[in-house]
Design a protein around this motif. Structure first.
Motif, short mmCIF file in Angstrom:
data_model
loop_
_atom_site.label_atom_id
_atom_site.label_comp_id
_atom_site.label_asym_id
_atom_site.label_seq_id
_atom_site.Cartn_x
_atom_site.Cartn_y
_atom_site.Cartn_z
N PRO A 34 0.84 -1.21 0.00
CA PRO A 34 0.00 0.00 0.00
C PRO A 34 0.87 1.25 0.00
O PRO A 34 1.96 1.27 0.59
CB PRO A 34 -0.80 -0.10 1.30
CG PRO A 34 -0.62 -1.51 1.79
CD PRO A 34 0.70 -1.96 1.26
N LEU A 35 0.41 2.29 -0.67
CA LEU A 35 1.00 3.62 -0.55
C LEU A 35 0.12 4.42 0.41
O LEU A 35 -1.10 4.45 0.26
CB LEU A 35 1.08 4.32 -1.91
CG LEU A 35 1.93 3.64 -2.98
CD1 LEU A 35 1.97 4.51 -4.24
CD2 LEU A 35 3.35 3.35 -2.49
N PHE A 36 0.74 5.06 1.38
CA PHE A 36 0.00 5.76 2.43
C PHE A 36 0.21 7.27 2.34
O PHE A 36 1.29 7.74 1.99
CB PHE A 36 0.48 5.31 3.82
CG PHE A 36 0.24 3.86 4.13
CD1 PHE A 36 -0.89 3.46 4.82
CD2 PHE A 36 1.16 2.89 3.74
CE1 PHE A 36 -1.11 2.12 5.13
CE2 PHE A 36 0.95 1.55 4.04
CZ PHE A 36 -0.19 1.17 4.73
N LEU A 37 -0.83 8.00 2.68
CA LEU A 37 -0.69 9.41 3.00
C LEU A 37 -0.78 9.51 4.52
O LEU A 37 -1.69 8.94 5.14
CB LEU A 37 -1.78 10.25 2.34
CG LEU A 37 -1.68 10.34 0.81
CD1 LEU A 37 -2.73 11.30 0.28
CD2 LEU A 37 -0.29 10.78 0.36
N VAL A 38 0.18 10.20 5.12
CA VAL A 38 0.32 10.22 6.57
C VAL A 38 0.11 11.64 7.08
O VAL A 38 0.67 12.60 6.55
CB VAL A 38 1.72 9.72 6.98
CG1 VAL A 38 1.82 9.60 8.49
CG2 VAL A 38 2.02 8.37 6.32
N THR A 39 -0.73 11.77 8.12
CA THR A 39 -1.01 13.07 8.71
C THR A 39 -0.83 13.02 10.22
O THR A 39 -0.82 11.95 10.81
CB THR A 39 -2.46 13.51 8.40
OG1 THR A 39 -3.37 12.47 8.84
CG2 THR A 39 -2.64 13.73 6.90
N ASN A 40 -0.70 14.18 10.81
CA ASN A 40 -0.58 14.29 12.26
C ASN A 40 -1.98 14.37 12.87
O ASN A 40 -2.83 15.11 12.40
CB ASN A 40 0.23 15.53 12.64
CG ASN A 40 0.68 15.53 14.08
OD1 ASN A 40 -0.11 15.36 15.00
ND2 ASN A 40 1.98 15.72 14.29
N LYS A 41 -2.23 13.60 13.92
CA LYS A 41 -3.55 13.58 14.55
C LYS A 41 -3.98 14.96 15.04
O LYS A 41 -5.18 15.23 15.15
CB LYS A 41 -3.56 12.60 15.73
CG LYS A 41 -3.46 11.14 15.33
CD LYS A 41 -3.49 10.27 16.58
CE LYS A 41 -3.39 8.80 16.21
NZ LYS A 41 -3.40 7.93 17.40
N GLU A 42 -3.02 15.81 15.35
CA GLU A 42 -3.33 17.12 15.92
C GLU A 42 -2.93 18.25 14.98
O GLU A 42 -2.54 19.33 15.41
CB GLU A 42 -2.65 17.28 17.27
CG GLU A 42 -3.09 16.23 18.29
CD GLU A 42 -2.37 16.34 19.62
OE1 GLU A 42 -1.42 17.15 19.70
OE2 GLU A 42 -2.78 15.66 20.57
N SER A 43 -3.06 18.03 13.68
CA SER A 43 -2.68 19.04 12.70
C SER A 43 -3.58 20.27 12.80
O SER A 43 -4.80 20.15 12.87
CB SER A 43 -2.77 18.47 11.28
OG SER A 43 -2.58 19.51 10.33
N PRO A 44 -3.02 21.48 12.78
CA PRO A 44 -3.84 22.69 12.77
C PRO A 44 -4.59 22.90 11.45
O PRO A 44 -5.47 23.76 11.37
CB PRO A 44 -2.81 23.81 13.01
CG PRO A 44 -1.52 23.24 12.53
CD PRO A 44 -1.58 21.77 12.83
N LYS A 45 -4.24 22.11 10.44
CA LYS A 45 -4.92 22.21 9.14
C LYS A 45 -5.86 21.04 8.92
O LYS A 45 -6.04 20.56 7.80
CB LYS A 45 -3.89 22.28 8.01
CG LYS A 45 -3.00 23.52 8.04
CD LYS A 45 -2.05 23.53 6.87
CE LYS A 45 -1.14 24.74 6.90
NZ LYS A 45 -0.14 24.71 5.76
N ALA A 46 -6.48 20.57 10.00
CA ALA A 46 -7.35 19.40 9.94
C ALA A 46 -8.45 19.55 8.88
O ALA A 46 -8.76 18.60 8.15
CB ALA A 46 -7.96 19.12 11.30
N ALA A 47 -9.06 20.72 8.81
CA ALA A 47 -10.17 20.93 7.87
C ALA A 47 -9.67 20.82 6.42
O ALA A 47 -10.33 20.20 5.58
CB ALA A 47 -10.83 22.28 8.11
N GLN A 48 -8.52 21.45 6.12
CA GLN A 48 -7.97 21.37 4.77
C GLN A 48 -7.60 19.94 4.40
O GLN A 48 -7.84 19.49 3.28
CB GLN A 48 -6.73 22.26 4.65
CG GLN A 48 -7.03 23.74 4.55
CD GLN A 48 -5.75 24.53 4.43
OE1 GLN A 48 -5.26 25.09 5.41
NE2 GLN A 48 -5.18 24.57 3.24
N ILE A 49 -7.00 19.23 5.35
CA ILE A 49 -6.60 17.85 5.09
C ILE A 49 -7.82 16.99 4.83
O ILE A 49 -7.83 16.13 3.93
CB ILE A 49 -5.76 17.30 6.26
CG1 ILE A 49 -4.41 18.02 6.33
CG2 ILE A 49 -5.55 15.79 6.14
CD1 ILE A 49 -3.61 17.70 7.57
#
Length: 403
Positions: free
Chosen positions: A233-248
């Motif tokens: 699998p190819l993954f996109l990885v994000t931070n659980k507490e990202s300040p750009k949660a809505a954009q992500i």
């Protein structure tokens, strides 16, 4: 009178200009950083399509897996690309969302005549037990094994996990490169070279030649049906507490569109949402590969995710609930809630599970404790979430009812 008319016209022009509405500045770009495999196979074209749609801009910064994950962990990037799953507790603050399946391919120089390698031969080459091409049906020449220097590189890690049972297996590869793109460049110059990269990275590249594994050539069709077994699998990885949660969240919704699925297939990738059978067969595939390599190891399969994972920030609203619902409906994507909604549902769990309720696995959770919390059985949780064992990961979203 003429002078007065002219003055009036100028005044009118000034008034018109002064009442012109100011445009809302666009949101800041999402910064993507990670390995070249996901950049070339997923992100480059998707970023262009996303910007063209007017939804936002993605700043693509490809290098390697380790740099991307570190940048997201420390807030220097918003999204990372990875060709491997999470290490576990060491990366518990990151959400790994699979977006596509890609083939791990062994490449050599076009002049090399060896058409095929077995899994056992590949295993022995990486351990340094086979060092000459004549031992695998080629000419009398040394096998110059190339690898990526970082032990956490997604492509290298995933291949070693498949043929050794662990991604951090040391190998006999003295020629090391910073990423798969540099490795491919080196292979084009060496008739005796061998190295691993991805199908999406080298398909159509006449300067390297892909080697079949167990008699099956890597392709979109052989990955789709599972006959070519070295896929990841190819993954996109994000931070659980990202300040750009809505954009992500908005970007994750965009990944479910027909347009993005078409872009993935154009790069010889299998969209994850169209191939859950590959994820569900993961444990059996790994067991078969290790048996062929002669390795005895316990196999832990990656979880099968039925919805995109989203970062959650207290007080941050989802990008657009209506748009997300419409996108999921039009694509017939797996139904589910965002991580934020799952956490809100968790707080009301004391009175019992509501229809369609989900739970986000926290540190210290086990399948048995989650089952007890929602007054269900472990067997039911495994059935509803298509789990082949009792293992769960931090950040994993589980369905906790059968509705």
């Amino acid at each position: 009178m003429s002078a007065c008319a002219a003055s009036g016209a100028l005044a009118a022009g000034k008034t018109s200009k002064s009442t012109k509405k100011t445009t809302t500045p666009p949101p800041p770009a999402l910064v993507w950083r990670g390995d070249y495999a996901t950049a070339r196979g997923v992100v480059d074209d998707v970023a262009k399509a996303y910007e063209k749609s007017g939804k936002g801009r993605i700043d693509v910064q490809p290098f390697n897996t380790a740099s991307g994950l570190d940048a997201v962990e420390h807030g220097l990037a918003d999204i990372a690309g990875s060709a491997r799953s999470s290490y576990g507790d060491a990366e518990s603050n990151l959400l790994f969302t699979p977006v596509a399946f890609d083939a791990l391919v062994m490449v050599t120089h076009p002049s090399n005549s060896v058409p095929n390698l077995t899994v056992k031969q590949l295993h022995d080459i990486y351990l340094g037990k086979i060092t000459n091409w004549r031992d695998v049906g080629g000419k009398d020449a040394p096998i110059n094994l190339y690898a990526v220097a970082s032990p956490g590189d997604g492509v290298e890690y995933s291949l070693r996990r498949l043929i050794f049972g662990r991604g951090n297996q040391p190998v006999a590869a003295p020629r090391l490169y910073v990423n798969t793109a540099k490795l491919e460049e080196a292979v084009t110059l060496d008739p005796n070279a061998l190295g691993v990269t991805t199908l999406s990275g080298v398909v159509g590249n006449a300067k390297v030649r892909m080697i079949s594994i167990e008699g099956v050539a890597p392709s979109l069709s052989t990955v789709s049906d599972g006959s070519y077994q070295l896929y990841t699998p190819l993954f996109l990885v994000t931070n659980k507490e990202s300040p750009k949660a809505a954009q992500i969240s908005a970007f994750m919704d965009f990944l479910l569109t027909d347009q993005v699925k078409g872009l993935a297939r154009a790069h010889h990738l299998v969209p994850y949402v169209e191939a859950h059978q590959l994820a569900e067969n993961d444990k059996a595939r790994r067991e078969k590969l290790l048996a062929e390599a002669g390795v005895k190891a316990d196999v832990v399969a990656d979880p099968v995710l039925t919805e995109p994972q989203r970062p959650t920030v207290p007080g941050a609203a989802p990008a657009s609930a209506a748009d997300a619902t419409a996108a999921a409906s039009s694509e017939k994507a797996p139904e589910g809630k965002s991580a934020m909604a799952a956490r809100a549902a968790e707080n009301t769990a004391a009175s019992g599970a509501a229809a369609g309720q989900t739970y986000t696995v926290a540190k210290g959770d086990a399948l048995s404790t989650i089952a007890k919390k929602y007054s269900v059985t472990v067997a039911q949780l495994k059935d509803w979430n298509h789990l082949s064992n009792d293992n769960v990961k931090v950040g994993q979203v589980l369905q906790v009812t059968g509705n």
